[in-house]
Design a protein around this motif. Sequence first.
Motif, short mmCIF file in Angstrom:
data_model
loop_
_atom_site.label_atom_id
_atom_site.label_comp_id
_atom_site.label_asym_id
_atom_site.label_seq_id
_atom_site.Cartn_x
_atom_site.Cartn_y
_atom_site.Cartn_z
N GLY A 179 -7.44 4.90 -2.81
CA GLY A 179 -6.62 3.70 -2.94
C GLY A 179 -5.15 3.96 -3.17
O GLY A 179 -4.36 3.04 -3.34
N SER A 180 -4.74 5.24 -3.13
CA SER A 180 -3.34 5.54 -3.42
C SER A 180 -2.44 5.41 -2.19
O SER A 180 -1.23 5.59 -2.27
CB SER A 180 -3.21 6.93 -4.04
OG SER A 180 -3.82 7.88 -3.22
N ALA A 186 0.82 -1.21 0.00
CA ALA A 186 0.00 0.00 0.00
C ALA A 186 0.86 1.26 0.00
O ALA A 186 0.50 2.26 -0.61
CB ALA A 186 -0.93 -0.01 1.20
N GLU A 202 -5.79 9.75 -5.73
CA GLU A 202 -7.07 9.09 -5.90
C GLU A 202 -7.30 8.14 -4.74
O GLU A 202 -6.37 7.77 -4.02
CB GLU A 202 -7.04 8.23 -7.17
CG GLU A 202 -7.14 8.99 -8.45
CD GLU A 202 -6.90 8.04 -9.61
OE1 GLU A 202 -7.72 8.03 -10.52
OE2 GLU A 202 -5.90 7.31 -9.59
N SER A 211 -4.50 7.02 3.46
CA SER A 211 -4.91 6.63 4.81
C SER A 211 -3.89 5.71 5.44
O SER A 211 -3.56 5.84 6.62
CB SER A 211 -6.27 5.93 4.78
OG SER A 211 -7.26 6.81 4.35
N LEU A 248 -1.82 -3.58 -6.45
CA LEU A 248 -0.73 -3.35 -5.49
C LEU A 248 0.01 -4.62 -5.07
O LEU A 248 1.05 -4.57 -4.44
CB LEU A 248 -1.27 -2.63 -4.25
CG LEU A 248 -1.79 -1.20 -4.48
CD1 LEU A 248 -2.43 -0.67 -3.21
CD2 LEU A 248 -0.67 -0.28 -4.92
N1 LIG Z 1 -7.02 -3.82 5.73
C1 LIG Z 1 -6.48 -3.90 4.51
N2 LIG Z 1 -6.24 -5.10 3.96
C2 LIG Z 1 -5.69 -5.21 2.73
N3 LIG Z 1 -5.37 -4.17 1.96
C3 LIG Z 1 -5.61 -2.94 2.44
C4 LIG Z 1 -6.18 -2.73 3.73
N4 LIG Z 1 -6.29 -1.41 3.94
C5 LIG Z 1 -5.82 -0.82 2.84
N5 LIG Z 1 -5.39 -1.72 1.93
C6 LIG Z 1 -4.81 -1.47 0.62
O1 LIG Z 1 -4.11 -0.28 0.67
C7 LIG Z 1 -4.45 0.55 -0.42
C8 LIG Z 1 -4.42 1.97 0.01
O2 LIG Z 1 -5.47 2.20 0.87
P1 LIG Z 1 -5.76 3.62 1.53
O3 LIG Z 1 -4.53 4.12 2.17
O4 LIG Z 1 -6.94 3.43 2.40
O5 LIG Z 1 -6.14 4.51 0.28
P2 LIG Z 1 -6.61 6.02 0.29
O6 LIG Z 1 -5.56 6.76 -0.47
O7 LIG Z 1 -7.90 6.01 -0.46
O8 LIG Z 1 -6.74 6.46 1.69
C9 LIG Z 1 -5.82 0.10 -0.86
O9 LIG Z 1 -5.95 0.16 -2.24
C10 LIG Z 1 -5.90 -1.34 -0.41
O10 LIG Z 1 -5.57 -2.18 -1.48
#
Ligand SMILES: Nc1ncnc2c1ncn2[C@@H]1O[C@H](COP(=O)(O)OP(=O)(O)O)[C@@H](O)[C@H]1O
Lengths: 303, 334
Positions: free
Chosen positions: B45-46, B24, B43, B49, B279
Amino acid sequence: MLKYTVKRILLAIVTILIISAITFFAMNAIPGGPFSKEKAPDPAVQAVLEARYNLDKPVGQQFILYMQNLLHGDFGVSLKTGREIATVISEKFAVSARLGGMAAGFAIIVGLVLGSIAALCRNHWPDRLIIFLTTLFVSVPSFILATMLLLIFALQLKWVGVFSTSNPNYVLPVISLMLYPMSYITRLTKSSMLDVLGQDYIRTARAKGVRESLIIFKHALRNALIPVITYVGPMIAGILTGSMVIETVFTIGGLGTEFVHSINNQDYPMIMATTIFLAVLMVVATLVSDLIYKLVDPKINFD
Amino acid sequence: MSTPLLQVKNLSTSFNVDSGEVRAVNGISFNLDKGKVLGIVGESGSGKSVTAYSIMRILVEPGKITGGQILFNGQDIVQFSKKQMREFRGKRISIIFQDPMTSLNPVYTIGNQLRECILLHTDRNREQANARALEMLQLVGVNEPEKRLKQYPHELSGGMRQRVMIAMALACEPDILIADEPTTALDVTIQAQILELMQELQKKLGMAIIMITHDLGVIADMCDEIIVMYAGRVCERGTADEIFYNPRHEYTKGLLRSIPRLDTNHARLIPIAGSPVDLTNMPKGCAFASRCDQCMKICLESLPEELQINDSHIASCWMNVKQVYMEAEKEGAV
Ligand SMILES: Nc1ncnc2c1ncn2[C@@H]1O[C@H](COP(=O)(O)OP(=O)(O)O)[C@@H](O)[C@H]1O
Ligand code: SF4
Ligand SMILES: [Mg+2]
């Protein structure tokens, strides 16, 4: 809240009336009567008895007479033993309530603890063990469990005595009675706990720096309890009123046993009294659990 | 130059799931100075968070920081013990989340939840904590604060709850506030109010802010610096002006084309075509290549190098390198 409670009580009264009516007419529809099984009673004596207990009147009128007496607090006397039914019920219920109270109490405490442990150790051995055992206890009928317990611990190992009126040892009956609800509560708590632990507010609590134990016991458990409470109310009523099976296996003379006897004997007033008593208990337990629900979950707004 | 308040160095975070390792966050680095506002855009999923949760160390299983450092005043948080981390969270760095409807515990009053973090991190007693909670509610502009303290989350609107979240996050005067899409779940008018409130509080209290959003438009006039993220990497970093008026990464340009702007006369918004990369199975070249109009052969083969455009502006796109070559060629140097 008050409005809701009053409404619920009125509804409960209607429910109990309906149950009483159904029971009354159903038991009268069954062939035979309280005196028909007696060894050839003298027809004259039987006529006197039937007149004495209003059994010669039409069923509808009998029902009205019965309900009138009931409103005056008069449950009548057993047609079999001649004892005051109110006394019999309070006596037998004391036994059932004692057994049931202990079983319900342990079931809730142990169930909540095991459920929380299973949720926290998800997919590790404590979880697997707990789920294996609770699945077993939920799926094996209680009379088999009770008989097995009796065979192993009382007759083979002689760790505990067999229940008798002179030596009332409640250990095995309580265990037999609690296993099913305990297992059910464990599984309910686990799934509810897992659901809650994935919620956003748990993440918030963690981000605030709250310690893990407080996250579980303050933030998660109270939320996880909400679905458990809906099950526990009626369960307690069911257990308190005595499990006929367990009482029979351990020869405990409780309300459950009394109920079965009264049906076998077609002891009309006894059947009515036990049925109504059980119905009231069930309705009250459900009401109480709804009110507790309200205390735990501030989102519930009854009015 | 003094050390920055927060230095993220080469941070990587993965989720080990059945289908493989979800990478991630893939080696991102940035600095945040005291009292500054840093925007992180990308966007959905980038990895925004996940970056934020890594800094707070509130990742849940199977998320794991797999490499890099997070230095707070020079101390590496990644090495902190659980206890150190508990004392750190909510006190030095706080976070507010995207969905205020679900981020507060439904069975405890607002007052209870506000007091909780004050009691945890300060030596105030219950009464003083309550006074502080009240003061914070006033600060974030919650009306009838005394009454609110006794209310439950479901009795408040979404905007009010987000204000409560902000009050809770700032109650212990943290040095950094991370705001993870704080307005995404709110109505447009409420969005503007919350953003305004955050800017106002930042001026008043002077904490640094990491403002995370998928919407460049939201943070245009509040950030000192902006990071553009894609597939867990930093594509471009620069001041708000540089990102808006001189974007040097094709992904940033795409993002800009997809938001409404007043200064250009784009007839319509053009969303970036295609879907984000897998990813678990990252390409060896530029992660954006499959969606990029300008994609060249080299983009598929190797990771774009980070190019320093000026002191504050960097971008990792092969186009920049090509441009440098072309300019050099024109001047006859190559
Ligand atoms: N609990 C999890 N289990 C598996 N993959 C996760 C989990 N949380 C996030 N991811 C992966 O991490 C990527 C980035 O998530 P996130 O940081 O939430 O994106 P955003 O930029 O929208 O905040 C997601 O596309 C997902 O594939
Ligand atoms: S490196 Fe190549 S593929 Fe990637 S954004 Fe730049 S031009 Fe497009
Ligand atoms: Mg996000």
